[in-house]
Design a protein around this motif. Structure first.
Motif, mmCIF file in Angstrom:
data_model
loop_
_atom_site.group_PDB
_atom_site.id
_atom_site.type_symbol
_atom_site.label_atom_id
_atom_site.label_comp_id
_atom_site.label_asym_id
_atom_site.label_seq_id
_atom_site.Cartn_x
_atom_site.Cartn_y
_atom_site.Cartn_z
ATOM 1 N N LEU A 229 0.826 -1.212 0.000
ATOM 2 C CA LEU A 229 0.000 0.000 0.000
ATOM 3 C C LEU A 229 0.856 1.256 0.000
ATOM 4 C CD1 LEU A 229 -2.796 -1.097 2.497
ATOM 5 C CD2 LEU A 229 -3.064 -0.647 0.038
ATOM 6 N N ILE A 230 1.977 1.226 0.705
ATOM 7 C CA ILE A 230 2.863 2.393 0.725
ATOM 8 C C ILE A 230 3.390 2.677 -0.673
ATOM 9 C CG2 ILE A 230 5.090 3.238 1.555
ATOM 10 C CD1 ILE A 230 4.555 1.739 4.166
ATOM 11 N N GLU A 231 3.860 1.598 -1.332
ATOM 12 C CA GLU A 231 4.395 1.789 -2.682
ATOM 13 C C GLU A 231 3.293 2.186 -3.656
ATOM 14 O OE1 GLU A 231 7.152 2.258 -5.549
ATOM 15 O OE2 GLU A 231 7.472 1.940 -3.378
ATOM 16 N N ALA A 232 2.099 1.627 -3.474
ATOM 17 C CA ALA A 232 0.988 2.012 -4.358
ATOM 18 C C ALA A 232 0.647 3.479 -4.184
ATOM 19 C CB ALA A 232 -0.231 1.144 -4.055
ATOM 20 N N TYR A 233 0.668 3.957 -2.951
ATOM 21 C CA TYR A 233 0.366 5.382 -2.714
ATOM 22 C C TYR A 233 1.432 6.259 -3.349
ATOM 23 C CZ TYR A 233 -0.656 9.699 -0.211
ATOM 24 O OH TYR A 233 -0.951 10.998 0.101
ATOM 25 N N ARG A 234 2.682 5.847 -3.219
ATOM 26 C CA ARG A 234 3.759 6.640 -3.808
ATOM 27 C C ARG A 234 3.666 6.652 -5.328
ATOM 28 N NH1 ARG A 234 9.331 4.855 -1.054
ATOM 29 N NH2 ARG A 234 10.048 6.620 -2.314
ATOM 30 N N ALA B 56 -4.223 -2.163 -5.718
ATOM 31 C CA ALA B 56 -3.768 -0.776 -5.781
ATOM 32 C C ALA B 56 -2.383 -0.684 -6.415
ATOM 33 C CB ALA B 56 -3.738 -0.181 -4.370
ATOM 34 N N SER C 265 -1.502 0.285 -10.401
ATOM 35 C CA SER C 265 -0.704 1.473 -10.743
ATOM 36 C C SER C 265 0.370 1.148 -11.766
ATOM 37 C CB SER C 265 -0.058 2.045 -9.475
ATOM 38 O OG SER C 265 0.918 1.147 -8.952
ATOM 39 N N ILE D 251 5.465 10.028 4.731
ATOM 40 C CA ILE D 251 5.438 8.859 3.860
ATOM 41 C C ILE D 251 6.793 8.143 3.898
ATOM 42 C CG2 ILE D 251 5.161 8.048 1.494
ATOM 43 C CD1 ILE D 251 2.596 8.927 2.865
ATOM 44 N N GLN E 106 0.781 6.336 -7.049
ATOM 45 C CA GLN E 106 -0.427 7.037 -7.472
ATOM 46 C C GLN E 106 -0.401 8.523 -7.114
ATOM 47 O OE1 GLN E 106 -3.866 4.958 -6.011
ATOM 48 N NE2 GLN E 106 -3.206 2.978 -6.852
ATOM 49 N N VAL E 107 0.348 8.898 -6.074
ATOM 50 C CA VAL E 107 0.430 10.309 -5.661
ATOM 51 C C VAL E 107 1.895 10.717 -5.656
ATOM 52 C CG1 VAL E 107 -0.295 12.004 -3.929
ATOM 53 C CG2 VAL E 107 -1.573 9.853 -4.185
#
Length: 634
Positions: free
Chosen positions: A274-279, A525, A529, A291, A281-282
């Motif tokens: 999830l951390i890598e997916a957030y990075r 997620a 991405s 982060i 995507q954002v």
């Protein structure tokens, strides 16, 4: 003043107490010295030993009685000889009945204490009656018949000597029987020996004293040997029980760790994804301090799990080296390049020195394990060095017996008393506050186990405050030289960045089989991405077929090991392999049980241990799909 009489003393209270105390003391001494009772286990051993001696006792008594009667027949009145012989034969029959009466009880594993008492009473009566018979040899004395009298005395001495040894299990019976026998014999000596009677009686008493001492020593020795044997047997049973409990505790621990590892790895695995997916995507928030701190924390937990898994595999003996021949300088260059950024950040000098004799050295061993060892040693050297530098040296060993691969540093050093235990898990002598930035204390334990597995010597020289030198001795049997410099050097491969990921994995069809919703959401997620066409199923049977549909076939199947239902992840991959032969199967697991990897490798599936780093996952997927020749979707 009237003289006190004995009756007066007995009636006096103090005298009465004194007499009572004397009686109690005498009774205590007799009970302690002659009639001592032992533990039930010792009593049982004495009982079994006495029972086994009965048969020999009967044969010996019968044979000697017949010989004595035959020798005395020509000199002694026949009535006396027959009477004595008949008495001894009757006692032999009684002993035989004793064998018959106790033969069943002696073979039982546990004997009731009442049986001990019965046996003691019966045996006491038997040996006492036999003692009277041997004392009755005195009735075979004949005045003036020196040969006959000498034969009788010799027979008595032999019977007494045999009794001192054969009755070592029953000192009480020996004392009682011999005392009665000597009294009966001594009563007949004056009539037979006349003026020499006192000398003969003195010799008999002296011989009796010696035999009594022999019987006592034999009894004590027998008791000590029985007690020692029982103690050893008890200790052996306790050791066996402790070993059994330890094995059961180890099995319970393994089962607990397997369950706990799986349950803990699942959320950590999801967190990293999830951390890598957030990075991904954002991008604007990718470098935000929060982060970055979350990512660092997740990576620390992942590193701990991976180190524990690696150490567990090495300690269990399930890790089997994959032997291959490779150029050592290439591995050294790659390991040095991996730690150079940290050395540069700390302004440390990091050098690599290869001797002339070690140029183009080829090593025949497990390349991955050796690089783990080098990586851990170099990382520790850089981590615990504040100023100065780190040197990796490869040179010919003294005497030409192999090569030395050494890692020198100018760090904090290790005290002499701590050098032996730093190879134990979780030991960090320079990190007593357990600062996670200084490692986990597992690296050197992994190095030690790996060196033992590969047959590579490991030694340490260190001085507190001046630095350390870890030396790996590469045996000559593992080393060869390349005939010529390599024409092409294998380029160092780096983990792909986001651009490479998008190019390599965009449009790939991947099926995820995992019953954990967190893992499914995290994989959707992250892989989404990357442009991957991902479909998720809880199990790999009919539900996976429905998820895929008739017009969609996976190129790769990522399957968790623990799944609901009767089949585990390996069996699910077998099932899906039959349905989709072109799909590559990869098993994902958080199990510590070594049989899981062994089964997966035997079935031909790659294993990825959770938590999996996002870039490692991307690199693995790209390499596996390319290796198996799966064409990119148009």
């Amino acid at each position: 003043m009237p003289t006190p009489t004995m009756a007066g003393y007995r009636q006096h209270p103090k005298c009465t107490d004194t007499l009572m105390n004397c009686r109690l003391t005498i009774a205590h001494v007799l009970q302690l010295r002659l009639f001592h009772t032992y533990d039930p286990a010792v009593e049982q051993e004495l009982f079994v030993l006495g029972y086994r001696n009965l048969a020999v006792h009967v044969l010996g008594q019968t044979g000697l009685s017949l010989l004595v009667a035959a020798g005395a027949w020509a000199t002694v009145a026949h009535v006396r000889v027959v009477s004595w012989l008949a008495y001894m034969l009757v006692m032999a029959v009684i002993f035989g009945l004793g064998i018959w009466g106790f033969r069943q009880r002696a073979n039982r594993p546990g004997i009731h204490p009442a049986v001990f008492r019965q046996w003691k009473v019966a045996h006491l009566w038997m040996v006492t009656s036999t003692g009277l018979g041997w004392g009755g040899l005195g009735f075979l004395f004949v005045p003036g018949a020196q040969v006959n009298n000498l034969m009788v005395m010799t027979s008595f001495a032999g019977a007494l000597a045999y009794s001192a040894v054969s009755n070592a299990h029953d000192l009480q019976g020996f004392v009682v029987s011999v005392s009665l026998a000597i009294v009966v014999l001594l009563s007949q000596i004056p009539a037979a020996f006349g003026d020499q009677a006192l000398v003969v009686m003195g010799m008999c008493l002296l011989y009796l004293s010696v035999m009594a001492w022999v019987a006592r020593n034999a009894h004590l020795t027998l008791i000590e040997s029985i007690q020692l044997r029982l103690a050893n047997e008890h200790l052996a049973r306790k050791n066996a029980e402790n070993a059994s409990r330890a094995e059961q505790a180890n099995r319970d621990k393994s089962e607990f760790l397997a369950a706990a590892s799986h349950d803990l790895r699942q959320p950590v695995h999801a967190l990293l994804l999830l951390i890598e997916a957030y990075r991904q995507q954002v991008p604007a928030a990718a470098q935000h301090p929060l982060i970055l701190n979350i990512a660092t924390a997740g990576q620390s937990i992942g590193s701990l799990f991976n180190a524990l898994m690696e150490l567990s595999r090495l300690e269990s003996g399930m890790e089997q080296p994959v032997v291959a021949t490779f150029e050592l300088s290439e591995s050294i260059t790659r390991m040095v390049a991996r730690v150079r950024p940290e050395a540069d950040r700390k302004n440390l000098t990091l050098r690599c020195q290869v001797g002339k004799a070690a140029e183009r050295l080829m090593l025949c061993t497990d390349k991955l394990l050796l690089e783990r060892m080098l990586g851990n040693l170099l990382t520790n050297a850089v981590r615990y060095t504040a100023e100065g530098g780190v040197l990796l040296s490869l040179r010919l060993a003294h005497g030409g017996d192999g090569y030395w691969l050494e890692i020198w540093d100018t760090g904090v050093g290790i005290a002499q008393g701590d050098q032996a235990r730093i190879f134990d898990p979780y030991v960090q002598v320079a990190n007593r506050e357990r600062d996670r930035t200084k490692g986990l204390g597992l690296g050197l334990a992994i190095v030690r186990h790996a060196s033992e597995l590969l047959g590579i010597g490991l030694t340490l020289r260190s001085q507190l405050g001046r630095g350390s030198c870890f030396r790996l001795h590469l045996p000559a049997g593992l080393c060869t030289h390349a005939p010529a410099p390599q024409a092409q050097q294998t380029p160092t491969r780096f983990l792909p960045d986001s651009v490479h990921i998008a190019n390599q994995l965009y449009g790939r069809r991947i099926l995820l089989v995992d019953d954990d919703p967190m893992i499914q959401h995290a994989m959707q997620a992250l892989l989404g991405s990357w442009g991957i066409d991902l479909r998720c199923a809880v199990t790999g049977d009919a539900s996976a077929i429905k998820v895929c549909g008739s017009d969609w076939q996976p190129e790769c199947v990522l399957c968790d090991f623990r799944l609901p239902g009767a089949m585990d992840g390996i069996e699910m991959l077998d099932y899906l392999q039959d349905c989709y032969p072109q799909a590559v199967g990869i098993l994902q697991t958080g199990e510590l049980v070594q049989t899981v990897q062994a089964r997966a490798e035997e079935a031909g599936y790659m294993v990825m241990f959770k938590p999996v780093d996002a870039l490692v996952l991307a690199s693995t997927l790209g390499a596996v799909l390319k290796r198996h020749g799966v064409e990119r979707v148009a």
